[in-house]
Each structure stands twice: as C-alpha cells, then as structure tokens.
Design a protein around this motif. Structure first.
Motif, PDB file in Angstrom:
ATOM      1  N   GLU A 140      -2.380 -42.565  10.130  1.00  0.00           N
ATOM      2  CA  GLU A 140      -2.495 -42.847  11.534  1.00  0.00           C
ATOM      3  C   GLU A 140      -3.365 -44.151  11.918  1.00  0.00           C
ATOM      4  OE1 GLU A 140      -4.290 -39.330  13.282  1.00  0.00           O
ATOM      5  OE2 GLU A 140      -2.260 -38.342  13.057  1.00  0.00           O
ATOM      6  N   ALA A 141      -4.347 -44.180  11.199  1.00  0.00           N
ATOM      7  CA  ALA A 141      -5.148 -45.640  11.516  1.00  0.00           C
ATOM      8  C   ALA A 141      -4.231 -46.876  10.903  1.00  0.00           C
ATOM      9  CB  ALA A 141      -6.307 -45.736  10.389  1.00  0.00           C
ATOM     10  N   SER A 142      -3.552 -46.682   9.875  1.00  0.00           N
ATOM     11  CA  SER A 142      -2.746 -47.685   9.373  1.00  0.00           C
ATOM     12  C   SER A 142      -1.642 -48.187  10.441  1.00  0.00           C
ATOM     13  CB  SER A 142      -1.960 -47.416   8.110  1.00  0.00           C
ATOM     14  OG  SER A 142      -3.073 -47.250   7.076  1.00  0.00           O
ATOM     15  N   VAL A 143      -0.988 -46.959  10.970  1.00  0.00           N
ATOM     16  CA  VAL A 143       0.094 -47.080  12.009  1.00  0.00           C
ATOM     17  C   VAL A 143      -0.485 -47.856  13.295  1.00  0.00           C
ATOM     18  CG1 VAL A 143       1.608 -46.070  13.619  1.00  0.00           C
ATOM     19  CG2 VAL A 143       1.458 -45.245  11.269  1.00  0.00           C
ATOM     20  N   LYS A 144      -1.460 -47.672  13.790  1.00  0.00           N
ATOM     21  CA  LYS A 144      -2.099 -48.033  14.907  1.00  0.00           C
ATOM     22  C   LYS A 144      -2.403 -49.457  14.683  1.00  0.00           C
ATOM     23  CE  LYS A 144      -6.050 -47.466  18.257  1.00  0.00           C
ATOM     24  NZ  LYS A 144      -6.190 -49.001  18.193  1.00  0.00           N
ATOM     25  N   TYR A 145      -3.100 -49.741  13.372  1.00  0.00           N
ATOM     26  CA  TYR A 145      -3.313 -51.284  13.271  1.00  0.00           C
ATOM     27  C   TYR A 145      -2.144 -52.251  13.086  1.00  0.00           C
ATOM     28  CZ  TYR A 145      -5.235 -55.397  11.142  1.00  0.00           C
ATOM     29  OH  TYR A 145      -5.460 -56.748  10.436  1.00  0.00           O
ATOM     30  N   LYS A 182       0.796 -51.587  14.880  1.00  0.00           N
ATOM     31  CA  LYS A 182       1.226 -51.796  15.874  1.00  0.00           C
ATOM     32  C   LYS A 182       0.492 -52.892  16.723  1.00  0.00           C
ATOM     33  CE  LYS A 182       3.600 -47.461  16.703  1.00  0.00           C
ATOM     34  NZ  LYS A 182       3.305 -45.999  17.104  1.00  0.00           N
ATOM     35  N   ASP A 183      -0.842 -52.843  16.366  1.00  0.00           N
ATOM     36  CA  ASP A 183      -1.815 -53.804  17.287  1.00  0.00           C
ATOM     37  C   ASP A 183      -1.232 -55.053  16.623  1.00  0.00           C
ATOM     38  OD1 ASP A 183      -2.746 -51.686  18.592  1.00  0.00           O
ATOM     39  OD2 ASP A 183      -4.588 -51.656  17.409  1.00  0.00           O
TER      40      ASP A 183
END
Lengths: 326, 448
Positions: free
Chosen positions: B433-438, B440-441
C-alpha cells in the motif's frame, strides 16, 4: 591558606570548620594522635570534609567518563581477529597497536593523513579565525561607544540562541549558489562565525580591561591599534584562550557541516573519513576495517586531548574572572 | 611563551593558506577536461581517449582501484579520479542532489541494479547504446543484462552480479550433528534443532531486510513487481510470496532468527563466533567474509540455496551493481570508455582476480575462475556453486522504478512483523500500500 604551616592557624580554623562537633575527649585524642603521625590538614573551604556519598557519585561519574576512553585504548591494540573474538574490555593475546597505527596511516594511500591535515586546516583557519574575529569584535563592543551597539547586542544574543543545525540547510543552499560547496571554504567560512565566542569576549573585555588603563594610554599618546595590541590583548589572553579552545573543539568534532558541504573524500575531515571507513563494512564486497576505525578514532582524539591539557591553565584562570567581588 | 605560540600559529596559518591555494588550483582544472557533452559514437569515444582528460568516478567497490590504475596505464592522457561519495543510499542521494544542483555530478556512477530504475525513469542516465554498448548483449549473463537494458536503451553496464548461495558454518553444524538443509522445510527444522542444542545459536539473523526478502520471494517464484514504462503493478499476494511468508513466519513465531541487523558490528561478531550459523546471500559475500570475519576462517562452507521444492535448482540475484553515465556528466565519451573497460575484457578479469564476482559469461565459464580454491572456505571451489546458481536465476524479475524509496519504508511496514504480533503477510500488504501510494504521488499508474 591552602596548607597552613603554623599550629596556630590550624588550631584556629579547626573548630570553625566543625562547629557541630562535640569536643569529646576520645575524638580529640585520636585527632592529636593522627596529627603527630602526619601533618593534619584542617577542613577549610579549599579542603572540605570528605562526603562518602559525594565521593561515590563522583567516582561513578569518573568511571562512566573514562570507560569509553579505556575501551578505545584497549581495543586499538587488537587486530580484526582480536576485536571479534576477545573480551571487549581487556587486551587480546597479541598487541598490535604499532602495527595498527602504521596501517591506519598508510591504508588507502595514506588518506588518513590527508584527512588529518584537512582537519588541522579547518581548525587553524576556522577556529583560529573565529577567535581572532571574536576578540576584535568583543573588544570593540565592550570598549567603544558607537551608534547601533544595542542592535549588535540584540543580534548577537539572538544568534547564540540559533542552533547551528538549523542554519545548515540555508547555508548549504547559499554556498551551493556561490559554487563553494565541495571546497574547504564551505567548512572554514561558516566556522568563522562564533556568536557565543563574541559574546564571551565582549563580557570578558568589559571586565578584564579597565577603561582607565585605556585612557591613560591615550593620554600618553598611544594610538588605538597600539593600545589594543600592547595593553588590551595581554589582558584578554585568558578569555582568548577560552574562546580558542571552545571553537577548536567544536571545529575538530564538527560532523554535520562537512557532511552536507563536502562530497569529495579528499576534503573530508577526520570525522567524515572515519565514518566512510565504517560504511565500507556495510556493503557487498566492501572491506571491513574495524581495527583501523578504532585506531583511527584513538589517533583522532589525541591532538584534542593534548591541546586541552596544554591550554587548560589559561582558560581555568579565565573562567573565574569576575566571579568574586574583591 | 606567547611569542612562541604566535609564531607557531603564524606558521600554521601559512601552511593552511598554502594548502587552500593548492586546493583551489587543483579544483579548477576539473572543468577543462575535454569532451563535447552530447551525442557520442564509438569514434567519439576513441577520439576522446586520444585527447585525454579527467573522469570522475563515484563508486565504493574496492576492486575498481586496480581498474583505474590499469586504465590510466593504458591511456596515459586520461586521469581517473575515484571518489567514494558514500555507500548505497547515501551515494544515490548525493548523486541526485548533484544532478538537481546542476553541478558536481560525476562522469561515472556505481548504481545497484535495484536502484537503477529510479535513474532511468527520471531519464538522468545516458543511453549507452550509441557509444557501442549494443554489442555486449551476449557478453553478460542474462540476469544482470536484463537489469540494465530494455528494448529501448542500455542504461548502464553490469559491473558484477550476486547469484545467491547458502553459506553455513560447518563447525557449528558438525558440533551439534545437524544435517545441512537442502530445502526450506529442512531449514526450519535445522533452525529448531540448532537453537535447541545451543540457545545462543540462531540459524540466521533477520530484522527485516528488503533486499533479502525480495530475493527469497524471487527464488520462490514470486514476481510482485511488474513495470512497463510508467505503468506499475505491485502484488504481494502471488504464490511465490505466499511460499516465502509461510516458511519465514514459522521462524519468526518461534523466535528462531537472531534479532541482529545485517552489516552491523554485532552481525560480524555473530558470523565470527558461530551464533549466526547460516546466510543466504549473494556470491559477493566471500570478499566480506575474508576481510570482515577473519577469526572464523575455515569454519564456513558454501552450498546451493535451499529449495522451495525438493530437487529443484531455483536461484535468485541478491545485490550487484552497474556503472552508469549520468546525463549531467561532463565527459561522457571518456566516462563510457572507463565503464566499458571496467566491466568487460581485461578490466572485468582483473576485478575477478581481486575478488569481485563477475557478470560476464566468459569469466563465469573460465577454468581459472571455476577452479579457484577458497582457503577461507577450507579450500572449497566455491565459484562452481556460484556459477551454477547464476545459471539458475529465475527470469522476468523486475524492481520498482522507485525501489530505493520502497526499500526505505520496508522497516516501517514489514519490519513490524519482527517486533510485534503483525504477520509478514500483513506487513507485506502494508508495504504494498505504501509503495502504491508513493508511486501514484510520483505520477506513476499503479495497479495491483
């Protein structure tokens, strides 16, 4: 007063130092017996009665302070083998101190010596320069009236309160724009500014240099520069040495400023260099040199210990100036 | 006394200013080294070598020192400046800062395979195909070559590789009469037996290491990352990942791994005194053993990695790095020439002789390489095991284009499994999740 030679003095001060002692006969005789054996030193402000809890606490603090140093000295005598498989606080079977020192100084084409010279450069130019500026500025602020003196005071006091770390990033950006990062100037120039040193010299100059003396010099026809160098500077010596010592220790140990300013290992100070050696062990194919790091650390603290021992008599006298009304 | 001090002070000042002056003199000639900047063809590279100049190389790999000397000997007009600008992450940060600042970037930079994506996606490294790197497609082993080249460009030249192997302390296993595991199930049994026989001994150490975890998932057949340009998918729910978590969770639940971080002083001590009994790590590890774990010389041996399926021969890569030429380099032709020299032919062979693990097929197959005995491992010909592992590395693996960031948050997410009741699966989900969020950012299209 420290060591009274006459019995009269000792007789006079002994009861004063222990007013609560009930002059019981056995105690008195014991004391007189001891005094016949060896010269009894009475309890004076310079020789207070020993306190066991206080002695214990100071003893603990002493051990706490010296233990890391002892560890460093002991482990600087071991090679990699000894470091990994012998007890940390005692010597291994073989002593490799000399070998370690030679290897530390020659490893990687003698880069350690280069780092040592860099550190000396930063200390001499940075801390030395900071001291010169602090002495000149402090003297001027203490002994001359000029417009804006109050504003300077406010700025200096404010600057003392700003931690160096908070200034690191702005300083980096500024030096980067000026194209000075990765050069020795990036370490020397910020080290030249010592608000605390300036403040200390200011306060010290106000106390240590009597204005009457300067007036007398002026009346005798001495110019301002001559007055400063011949009359004020000798009087300012204890304060100067104090500031010099503080800024030398700070520059010698400085890690953060060179860390952000300098990327070229040829300009590393010892602090960064030793850290780089330590990082070597943390990578694939890197060479672990724990023995050299420890010996290097020992070599790094030697000069600062020597400087401290040589200069301490000056700054001790300086720190107490003006603390007692005479 | 005072005049004496003053004289000494003046002497030191004089010395200091001389030093400073020579320094600026040395520093200023960095910019006038030849090279036009853009373009680049094999002819340009040749011309640049004849003209000479200065190449700044940021690398921490120790064998490059010898390569730099050899290169200067062969091309006397070229001056190679080898700079250790930090190790791993620290160097990448410095490199990115230098690129952003527009000055101070090196001509050649050592970049680990897992980190290369970060520089290629930002288009901050030079495509080396034009300089003549295209002909090396079959020179290097497939794993490292896939890591540096795609169908569009060649982003770097592979310097070394890290096919995984199983290092075990034979003395410890012999002392307790425990068989060396060949599968991960046997590994768990051996972990229990060892720790029971001597509570001070652990089968290995682990406090959460992104590189080690992804490598074992790779070996187990998991392919959590897929990238195509800026389209990224991250999925830690595949079969391979499940195999890994099921086994490793047992070790964590029963506290069978030592709570010691890799590369720490305690780690070296544990490897030396036998309290860490095995390591599953890249083939570059012998160099670290011989320089850092000297007291245990003769105790350790090398074996193929334990398998997820009995009788299989799967392997994976762990670590390894390449030499890239930043777009901000001043002297790209010379930079390419140095990277080529260091990674192929004589340069590669001399690095292997100094203890590096090759990424070139020829060196991996050479008899001299395969028959080299390792006195540290009791005279074992360990390269044969490493070479076999290199041939069995699972294909199609890719890292994220921002793996450096992802690895930096590994301990905040998966690391919880090591210190709290969180499971590895939950940890990996949180990492995902952390990797996905970063991602996308940062403007990537990230899916599962």
């Amino acid at each position: 007063m420290t060591s009274p030679t006459t019995t009269a003095a000792s007789a006079a001060s002994a009861p004063a130092a222990e007013p609560s002692a009930s002059g019981a006969a056995p105690t008195a005789s014991k004391r007189s017996k001891r005094s016949t054996r060896r010269k009894s030193i009475p309890h004076t402000p310079l020789n207070p009665r020993p306190s066991i809890p206080l002695t214990l606490v100071t003893g603990l603090v002493l051990v706490y302070t010296l233990l890391p140093l002892a560890w460093l000295v002991v482990n600087a005598t071991k090679d990699q083998n000894g470091l990994l498989d012998s007890f940390g606080l005692w010597f291994a079977e073989d002593v490799h101190l000399w070998d370690n020192i030679t290897r530390t100084l020659t490893y990687d084409d003698g880069v350690f010596v280069r780092w040592l010279l860099n550190t000396l450069l930063y200390v001499v130019a940075g801390a030395g320069g900071a001291t010169v500026l602090a002495v000149l500025g402090g003297y001027a602020l203490a002994k001359y009236e000029f417009p804006g003196r109050k504003a300077v005071f406010a700025v200096v006091i404010g600057a003392v309160a700003v931690p160096g770390t908070a200034l690191a990033v702005p300083t980096f950006l500024m030096f980067s724009t000026m194209g000075l990062t990765n050069t020795p100037w990036a370490v020397i120039v910020p080290s030249l500014i010592s608000p605390f040193g300036l403040y200390l010299m200011w306060v010290f100059a106000a106390e240590a240099v009597p204005t009457e003396l300067l007036e007398a010099a002026r009346i005798d026809g001495s110019g301002e520069l001559r007055t400063f160098f011949r009359i004020a500077l000798p009087l300012l010596m204890p304060g100067t040495v104090t500031v010099l010592l503080f800024s030398m220790v700070a520059t010698w140990n400085n890690y953060f400023l060179p860390l952000i300013m300098i990327k070229d290992p040829d300009w590393y100070p010892l602090t960064l260099g030793l850290n780089a050696w330590n990082a070597q062990a943390q990578t694939a194919g890197g060479e672990a040199v724990f023995d050299l790091i420890i010996t290097g650390s020992l070599l790094t603290i030697v000069p600062i210990v020597v400087v401290f021992l040589l200069l301490q008599r000056y700054w001790q006298s300086g720190l107490a100036a003006g603390s007692v009304k005479e | 006394m005072r005049t004496h001090t003053t004289r000494r002070l003046l002497g030191a000042l004089a010395m200091a200013s001389t030093l400073a002056l020579t320094a600026t003199a040395c520093g200023s000639d960095a910019s006038d080294g030849g090279g036009s900047g853009s373009g680049g063809s094999p002819q340009d590279v040749k011309a640049a070598l004849e003209k000479g100049g200065k190449v700044t190389v940021w690398a921490w790999e120790p064998t490059l020192k010898k390569v730099a000397e050899d290169f200067e000997k062969k091309y006397p007009k070229v001056d190679v400046e080898l700079v250790n600008a930090g190790t791993g992450d620290k160097q990448y940060t410095a490199l990115q800062n230098a690129m952003a600042a527009g000055s101070g970037a090196p001509d050649v930079a050592q970049v680990e395979y897992y980190a290369l994506g970060q520089f290629t996606i930002a288009k901050s490294v030079e495509d080396l195909a034009g300089y003549g790197a295209g002909k090396y497609g079959t020179t290097f082993t497939p794993g490292p070559w896939n890591a540096v080249a795609d169908d569009k460009a060649i982003h770097a030249l592979p310097m070394d590789s890290g096919p995984m192997a199983f290092f075990y302390n034979k003395k410890v296993f012999d002392k307790h009469g425990i068989a060396v595991p060949t599968t991960w199930d046997e590994y768990v049994d051996a972990a229990r037996a060892l720790h029971k026989a001597d509570p001070k001994v652990f089968i290995t150490n682990d406090t959460g290491d992104a590189g080690a975890t992804t490598s074992l998932i790779w070996q187990a057949g998991g392919r959590p990352y897929k990238t195509a340009g800026t389209d990224v998918t991250i999925d830690f729910g595949d079969e391979g990942t499940k195999k890994y978590t099921a086994t490793w969770q047992k070790l964590l639940d029963e506290k069978l791994v030592a709570p010691i971080s890799s590369w720490s002083d305690a780690w070296y001590k544990g490897l030396a005194d036998g309290s860490i009994a095995t390591l599953s790590i890249g083939a570059w590890m012998p160099a670290n053993f011989t320089s850092g774990v000297t007291p245990a010389s003769g105790d350790w041996r090398v074996a193929p990695l334990p398998q997820w399926t009995k009788g299989a021969k799967a392997s994976a890569e762990n670590g390894g790095s390449s030499l890239a030429v930043p777009k901000a380099a001043k002297n790209k032709e010379l930079a390419y020439a140095f990277a080529e020299f260091a990674t192929t032919g004589a340069g590669a062979s001399s690095r292997v002789a100094e203890g590096a693990f090759p990424a070139t097929r020829a060196d991996l197959k050479s008899k001299a390489f395969l028959d080299t005995p390792f006195p540290y491992f009791g005279g074992q010909k360990a390269n044969q095991i490493f070479a076999e592992s290199a041939a069995n590395v699972g294909s199609d693996w890719s890292y994220l284009p921002y793996q450096v960031y992802a690895n930096s948050v590994f301990n905040d997410t998966v690391g919880k499994a090591y210190v709290s009741p969180t499971t590895l699966t939950d940890g990996l989900t949180a990492w995902q999740e952390a990797s996905v969020k970063y991602g996308k950012d940062q403007g990537f299209t990230v899916g599962k």
